[in-house]
Scaffold this active site. Structure first.
Site, PDB file in Angstrom:
ATOM      1  N   VAL A 251       0.869  -1.181   0.000  1.00 40.89           N
ATOM      2  CA  VAL A 251       0.000   0.000   0.000  1.00 40.89           C
ATOM      3  C   VAL A 251       0.902   1.225   0.000  1.00 40.89           C
ATOM      4  CG1 VAL A 251      -1.992  -1.079   1.102  1.00 40.89           C
ATOM      5  CG2 VAL A 251      -0.200  -0.081   2.530  1.00 40.89           C
ATOM      6  N   SER A 252       0.341   2.352  -0.404  1.00 44.08           N
ATOM      7  CA  SER A 252       1.154   3.561  -0.579  1.00 44.08           C
ATOM      8  C   SER A 252       1.339   4.384   0.685  1.00 44.08           C
ATOM      9  CB  SER A 252       0.544   4.444  -1.663  1.00 44.08           C
ATOM     10  OG  SER A 252       0.474   3.729  -2.872  1.00 44.08           O
ATOM     11  N   THR A 253       0.341   4.371   1.573  1.00 43.41           N
ATOM     12  CA  THR A 253       0.411   5.229   2.755  1.00 43.41           C
ATOM     13  C   THR A 253       0.062   4.447   4.021  1.00 43.41           C
ATOM     14  OG1 THR A 253      -1.889   5.927   2.488  1.00 43.41           O
ATOM     15  CG2 THR A 253      -0.206   7.314   1.447  1.00 43.41           C
TER      16      THR A 253
END
Length: 198
Positions: A11-13
Site C-alpha cells: 500500500v502507498s500510505t
C-alpha cells in the site's frame, strides 16, 4: 500443494492496509494450488525505490526458494514500466513468474510473456522519451520567462550558510583544518570563506 510462492502486498500510505490484498491472495493461492511460503507486506509509495520487502522477495527468488510471486495487480509490484520490466526479467532469470490475482501469468519464457516484455520495453522507451520531452519543454518555457537555471555565478549556498560560524571560529584562533572538521566542511571551503571576508 503445487508450486511454492511468495505473496507480496503493498500500500502507498500508512493509513491504508494490506489486509484485503493478503486475504484475497491467500484465497487465490488455495484455489490455484500454490504453496505459500511467505507473505511480505509493505508501505511504500509507488515512486520509491527502497522497498525492503520486495528486495526480500527477490532474494527468495534468487535462492530458488519460490517459483512464483503472487500480487493483486502489477502496479503493486512495479514502480514504473521500466522497473516492472527489469524486475520481471530478473525474476525470469531465476525461473520465477509474477502472477496477478486475475490469473495473468507473467512468465517471460513463454511466447505470451515474450510478447508482453516486448510491449513493455516499447512502452518504457516511450515513457522515457515523453519524460525527456517534458523536461526540455519545461526548461525552454522557463528560459523564455527569464528564469535562470542552474547554479548562479557568485552564489555559494553552503559556504554562505556557514560564513558566520567559520569567521567566529577563525577569530577565536581555530585552524582551517580544525574548523573544517568541526563544521563538516572541506578545508578549502573554510579557506575560501575566510579569504572572501578579509
Amino acid at each position: 500443494m503445487g508450486q511454492r510462492a511468495a505473496i507480496y502486498c503493498r500500500v502507498s500510505t500508512a493509513d491504508q492496509s494490506c489486509e484485503r490484498q493478503e486475504r484475497d491472495l491467500l484465497a487465490f493461492a488455495v484455489r490455484a494450488e500454490y504453496e505459500v511460503v511467505a507473505v511480505f507486506k509493505e508501505i511504500a509509495s509507488g515512486s520509491r525505490n527502497d522497498r525492503m520487502e520486495r528486495t526480500r522477495v527477490m532474494t527468495l527468488a534468487q535462492d530458488r526458494q519460490i517459483g512464483a510471486v503472487l500480487v493483486t495487480e502489477l502496479t503493486r509490484w512495479g514502480r514504473s514500466t521500466m522497473d516492472l520490466l527489469g524486475t520481471l526479467q530478473e525474476l525470469e532469470s531465476y525461473g520465477v513468474s509474477v502472477i496477478a490475482q486475475t490469473g495473468l501469468q507473467f512468465d517471460l519464457r513463454a511466447p505470451q510473456g515474450k510478447l508482453f516484455a516486448a510491449l513493455m520495453a516499447a512502452l518504457a522507451e516511450f515513457e522515457r522519451d515523453l519524460l525527456r520531452e517534458r523536461v526540455r519543454s519545461g526548461v525552454a518555457a522557463a528560459q523564455e520567462r527569464g528564469v535562470r537555471l542552474g547554479r548562479q555565478p557568485g552564489v555559494r549556498v553552503k559556504a554562505d550558510r556557514y560564513t558566520a560560524r567559520v569567521l567566529k571560529l577563525r577569530a577565536a584562533g581555530g585552524s582551517y583544518r580544525q574548523i573544517a572538521r568541526d563544521l563538516g566542511l572541506s578545508k578549502n571551503t573554510v579557506m575560501e570563506i575566510v579569504q572572501r571576508h578579509r
